[in-house]
Design an enzyme around this catalytic site. Structure first.
Site, short mmCIF file in Angstrom:
data_model
loop_
_atom_site.label_atom_id
_atom_site.label_comp_id
_atom_site.label_asym_id
_atom_site.label_seq_id
_atom_site.Cartn_x
_atom_site.Cartn_y
_atom_site.Cartn_z
N ARG A 101 -16.76 -30.52 51.65
CA ARG A 101 -15.90 -30.79 50.77
C ARG A 101 -14.55 -30.97 51.37
NH1 ARG A 101 -15.91 -31.33 43.87
NH2 ARG A 101 -16.94 -33.09 44.59
N HIS A 128 -15.98 -40.63 48.61
CA HIS A 128 -16.77 -39.45 47.73
C HIS A 128 -18.15 -40.17 47.91
CE1 HIS A 128 -18.14 -36.33 45.52
NE2 HIS A 128 -17.84 -36.40 44.17
N GLN A 131 -21.30 -39.65 45.29
CA GLN A 131 -20.33 -40.12 43.77
C GLN A 131 -21.33 -41.37 44.04
OE1 GLN A 131 -19.55 -38.17 41.31
NE2 GLN A 131 -20.55 -40.19 39.75
N ASP A 224 -10.74 -43.00 37.38
CA ASP A 224 -11.21 -41.47 37.90
C ASP A 224 -9.92 -41.03 37.25
OD1 ASP A 224 -11.78 -38.97 39.45
OD2 ASP A 224 -10.77 -40.07 41.25
N ARG A 292 -26.54 -37.87 40.11
CA ARG A 292 -25.72 -37.23 41.62
C ARG A 292 -27.24 -36.14 42.26
NH1 ARG A 292 -20.25 -35.59 42.23
NH2 ARG A 292 -21.43 -35.05 44.38
N1 NVA Z 1 -10.44 -38.10 42.73
C1 NVA Z 1 -11.24 -37.07 42.15
C2 NVA Z 1 -12.19 -37.16 42.60
C3 NVA Z 1 -12.65 -35.63 41.54
C4 NVA Z 1 -14.60 -35.50 41.42
C5 NVA Z 1 -10.43 -35.89 42.89
O1 NVA Z 1 -10.53 -36.07 44.28
O2 NVA Z 1 -9.79 -34.63 42.54
N1 CP Z 2 -17.66 -35.98 40.82
C1 CP Z 2 -17.45 -34.70 42.06
O1 CP Z 2 -17.65 -35.33 42.36
O2 CP Z 2 -17.76 -33.61 40.70
P1 CP Z 2 -17.34 -32.14 40.62
O3 CP Z 2 -15.89 -32.61 41.55
O4 CP Z 2 -17.59 -31.15 39.61
O5 CP Z 2 -17.76 -31.27 42.03
#
Ligand code: NVA
Ligand code: CP
Length: 307
Positions: A101, A128, A131, A224, A292
């Site tokens: 990540r 992502h 997801q 989101d 997930r």
């Molecule tokens: N768009 C959000 C997704 C979190 C899982 C972010 O990047 O923070």
């Molecule tokens: N949806 C998602 O990726 O959640 P986290 O940021 O908690 O991993």
């Protein structure tokens, strides 16, 4: 040849369907596949915070007979002293796969170029894709076939979720709509990529600025956070700009009467979604969060089979 999963369109439509089928199978019998027995280790690296991704990869790798090695970038050399490609060359001698990540997608590309083990994008600024495998699995569970369904993602169209919705849903043969203020439209090349995929799968990909027009008659509504990780300084301006894009009961009323609501979480109730929608009967967010686990296990099994 080593396969990586850096963006949703790294999978062909047939490969995406195969992974979703496998995810459904692994969900029925969680401990049937042990491709990581040994145990082999999978490195899971976090430059940003996480709850769902961290837990689902750790649990999933253990379910597959493997051992998860969770690394926080802040206390690794990747935080500035060492390149992604050098890190990958160290890890590949010891782990079966690398999950990361991070911020820029280019880091993942560099990591993937430098290694012989699969690299998985566990969220970047741009995409992502893990997801989206979970979201598609969830939609399939509730609606059967994906192809032909229409889905609208509202909010930051240039975010990882907006852009992954475009690519993953086009791959699945769905009609995907993004509803975003003009200044937060998805990257033009990503829209073109999604449209090119959709032309082959029978789906479509389009961008709207009007939220009501975008959700009219759709099967699935998704949103989101308006403030993705790394954008915290822009919160005040974003809340102002995205104000008209909140998914509330009035907006949901423009979708099909039984439209599903999805959100990858974490959610800011009262901002991108009202509490009555996210906690209401159309919401499938807890199935989505659970999926997930199943989707990523299937992805890892599939990637390791290609090795
Ligand atoms: N768009 C959000 C997704 C979190 C899982 C972010 O990047 O923070
Ligand atoms: N949806 C998602 O990726 O959640 P986290 O940021 O908690 O991993």
């Amino acid at each position: 040849m080593t396969r990586h999963f850096l963006r949703d369109d790294d999978l062909s439509p047939a490969e995406q369907a195969e992974i979703l089928d496998l995810a459904a199978e692994l969900k029925r019998d969680r401990f049937q596949a042990k491709p990581l027995a040994g145990p082999q280790t999978v490195a899971v690296i976090f430059d940003k915070s996480s709850t769902r991704t961290r837990v689902s990869f750790a649990v999933g790798i253990a379910d597959l007979g493997g051992s998860p090695l969770i690394i926080s970038t802040a206390n690794s050399q990747l935080s500035g002293k060492e390149t992604a490609s050098d890190t990958a060359r160290v890890l590949e001698r010891q782990v079966a796969a690398i999950v990361w990540r991070t911020y820029a997608q280019t880091g993942l590309e560099e990591m993937a170029l430098g290694t012989t083990v699969p690299v998985v994008n566990a969220l970047s600024d741009e995409f992502h894709p893990c997801q989206l495998l979970a979201d598609l699995l969830t939609i399939r569970e509730h609606r059967g076939e994906l192809a032909g369904l229409t889905v609208t993602f509202l909010g930051d169209g240039a975010s990882n979720m907006g852009q992954s919705y475009l690519l993953a849903c086009a791959t699945a043969g769905m009609h995907v709509r993004i509803a975003a203020p003009a200044e937060y439209a998805p990257d033009a090349q990503v829209v073109l990529d999604a449209q090119a995929i959709a032309a082959r799968t029978g789906g479509s990909a389009s961008v709207f600025t009007d939220p009501v027009e975008a959700v009219a008659g759709v099967d699935i509504v998704v949103t989101d956070t308006w403030v993705s990780m790394g954008k915290e300084d822009e919160k005040a301006a974003r809340v102002k700009t995205f104000g008209g894009y909140q998914v509330d009961a009035a907006l949901m009323a423009h979708a099909k009467g039984d439209a599903l609501f999805l959100h990858c979480l974490p959610a800011d109730r009262g901002y991108e979604v009202s509490a009555d929608v996210i906690d209401g009967p159309q919401s499938v967010i807890w199935d989505e969060a659970e999926n997930r686990l199943h989707a990523q296990k299937a992805l890892l099994v599939w990637l390791l089979r290609q090795q």
